[in-house]
Write a protein that holds these residues in place. Structure first.
Motif, PDB file in Angstrom:
ATOM      1  N   GLN A   1      29.779  69.882  21.228  1.00  0.00           N
ATOM      2  CA  GLN A   1      31.025  70.605  21.469  1.00  0.00           C
ATOM      3  C   GLN A   1      30.893  71.571  22.644  1.00  0.00           C
ATOM      4  O   GLN A   1      29.904  72.304  22.751  1.00  0.00           O
TER       5      GLN A   1
ATOM      6  N   GLU B   1      33.777  66.981  21.790  1.00  0.00           N
ATOM      7  CA  GLU B   1      34.910  67.868  21.535  1.00  0.00           C
ATOM      8  C   GLU B   1      34.917  69.034  22.527  1.00  0.00           C
ATOM      9  O   GLU B   1      33.844  69.536  22.905  1.00  0.00           O
TER      10      GLU B   1
ATOM     11  N   LEU C   1      42.155  63.243  27.000  1.00  0.00           N
ATOM     12  CA  LEU C   1      41.665  63.913  25.801  1.00  0.00           C
ATOM     13  C   LEU C   1      42.760  63.828  24.729  1.00  0.00           C
ATOM     14  O   LEU C   1      43.939  63.688  25.047  1.00  0.00           O
ATOM     15  N   ARG C   2      42.344  63.964  23.462  1.00  0.00           N
ATOM     16  CA  ARG C   2      43.353  63.950  22.380  1.00  0.00           C
ATOM     17  C   ARG C   2      43.414  65.335  21.748  1.00  0.00           C
ATOM     18  O   ARG C   2      42.395  65.828  21.246  1.00  0.00           O
ATOM     19  N   LEU C   3      44.588  65.948  21.801  1.00  0.00           N
ATOM     20  CA  LEU C   3      44.761  67.278  21.203  1.00  0.00           C
ATOM     21  C   LEU C   3      44.742  67.150  19.687  1.00  0.00           C
ATOM     22  O   LEU C   3      45.527  66.404  19.104  1.00  0.00           O
ATOM     23  N   THR C   4      43.810  67.872  19.032  1.00  0.00           N
ATOM     24  CA  THR C   4      43.682  67.730  17.574  1.00  0.00           C
ATOM     25  C   THR C   4      44.083  68.981  16.806  1.00  0.00           C
ATOM     26  O   THR C   4      44.362  68.908  15.616  1.00  0.00           O
TER      27      THR C   4
ATOM     28  N   LEU D   1      42.784  75.734  21.631  1.00  0.00           N
ATOM     29  CA  LEU D   1      43.126  74.306  21.658  1.00  0.00           C
ATOM     30  C   LEU D   1      41.865  73.500  21.387  1.00  0.00           C
ATOM     31  O   LEU D   1      40.801  73.810  21.941  1.00  0.00           O
ATOM     32  N   ARG D   2      42.000  72.496  20.550  1.00  0.00           N
ATOM     33  CA  ARG D   2      40.865  71.590  20.296  1.00  0.00           C
ATOM     34  C   ARG D   2      41.221  70.205  20.793  1.00  0.00           C
ATOM     35  O   ARG D   2      42.296  69.680  20.468  1.00  0.00           O
ATOM     36  N   PHE D   3      40.310  69.636  21.544  1.00  0.00           N
ATOM     37  CA  PHE D   3      40.519  68.289  22.065  1.00  0.00           C
ATOM     38  C   PHE D   3      39.353  67.399  21.685  1.00  0.00           C
ATOM     39  O   PHE D   3      38.188  67.792  21.832  1.00  0.00           O
ATOM     40  N   GLU D   4      39.679  66.206  21.238  1.00  0.00           N
ATOM     41  CA  GLU D   4      38.644  65.186  21.042  1.00  0.00           C
ATOM     42  C   GLU D   4      38.444  64.463  22.375  1.00  0.00           C
ATOM     43  O   GLU D   4      39.423  64.123  23.057  1.00  0.00           O
ATOM     44  N   VAL D   5      37.194  64.253  22.750  1.00  0.00           N
ATOM     45  CA  VAL D   5      36.905  63.470  23.960  1.00  0.00           C
ATOM     46  C   VAL D   5      36.867  62.009  23.545  1.00  0.00           C
ATOM     47  O   VAL D   5      36.020  61.610  22.746  1.00  0.00           O
ATOM     48  N   ARG D   6      37.814  61.247  24.064  1.00  0.00           N
ATOM     49  CA  ARG D   6      37.860  59.833  23.688  1.00  0.00           C
ATOM     50  C   ARG D   6      36.964  59.024  24.597  1.00  0.00           C
ATOM     51  O   ARG D   6      36.954  59.224  25.814  1.00  0.00           O
TER      52      ARG D   6
END
Ligand SMILES: NC(=O)c1ccc[n+]([C@@H]2O[C@H](COP(=O)([O-])OP(=O)(O)OC[C@H]3O[C@@H](n4cnc5c(N)ncnc54)[C@H](OP(=O)(O)O)[C@@H]3O)[C@@H](O)[C@H]2O)c1
Length: 186
Positions: free
Chosen positions: A4, A136, A162-165, A177-182
């Motif tokens: 992370q 992340e 990125l995907r905002l989670t 803000l939390r983002f998953e790295v795809r």
């Protein structure tokens, strides 16, 4: 176990001024509802660049006041540098020079199933991203702009985006803000 990048940034995407000041961040005060206690409890190993390491050393009094120790982390910490730097007495610091993947393999073992925290700077987080090892990004965006400075993440991440989670308001001057790295499709 996740890798992370957890950091604070100005609204315009800088984590420090060009001359490595974080005074702008401290003017925002201590955020209410900080995620830090629950975040750090799950961290088993830490990575940072040498400029960040030297900043912590220069600001040891702040760490002493906030964490009760001049070195704020109990976890083993990989400090990326090609130079020969002084260690902090009593801290588990491993000076490292090389690629992110090699460090990551060592950190995985040391973290014993817990998360790996990339403290920064932005290019170091980018090196882990480039190696496909970043899972992340957690960023606390502050209600200030700097105009210029040290970039949050000096990379182009377009596809996959990125995907905002998660979004979490922290008082009236910060939002997390939390983002998953795809990962790209194979
Ligand atoms: N806002 C926040 O929450 C936050 C969080 C973290 C950091 N910060 C601040 O942001 C700034 C970050 O500064 P920065 O982006 O310039 O630097 P940094 O990542 O802290 O340090 C960069 C330096 O690390 C060394 N390095 C990087 N990758 C390496 C590799 N693969 N192998 C060997 N050495 C490597 C190089 O220095 P040498 O080889 O010359 O030593 C490089 O110049 C600092 O002021 C820090 O205090 C803010």
């Amino acid at each position: 176990m996740k890798t992370q990048y957890y950091t604070a940034s100005s609204l315009d995407g800088f984590i420090a001024t060009q001359d490595d000041s974080l005074e702008w961040l401290f003017t925002l005060g201590t955020p209410s509802e900080s995620s830090y206690p629950e975040f750090i409890a799950e961290v088993g190993a830490i990575a940072m660049g040498s400029v960040t390491y030297e900043w912590i050393q220069r600001n040891a009094e702040k760490a002493q006041a906030e964490a009760g120790s001049s070195w704020p982390y109990a976890q083993p910490t990989w400090v990326f540098t090609k130079r020969s730097l002084e260690a902090v007495p009593g801290a588990d610091i491993r000076f490292f020079s090389g690629d992110a993947a090699t460090a990551h393999a060592e950190m995985r073992v040391a973290s014993q199933g817990k998360n790996i925290w990339i403290v920064g700077g932005g290019d170091l987080a980018g090196q882990f991203y480039d190696a496909g090892l970043l899972d992340e990004i957690i960023v606390q965006l502050g209600a200030v702009t700097l105009g210029q400075g040290k970039s949050l993440l000096p990379r182009r991440i377009l596809s996959p985006a990125l995907r905002l989670t998660a979004v979490r308001q922290m008082g009236d001057r910060m939002v997390e803000l939390r983002f998953e790295v795809r990962k790209p499709c194979a």
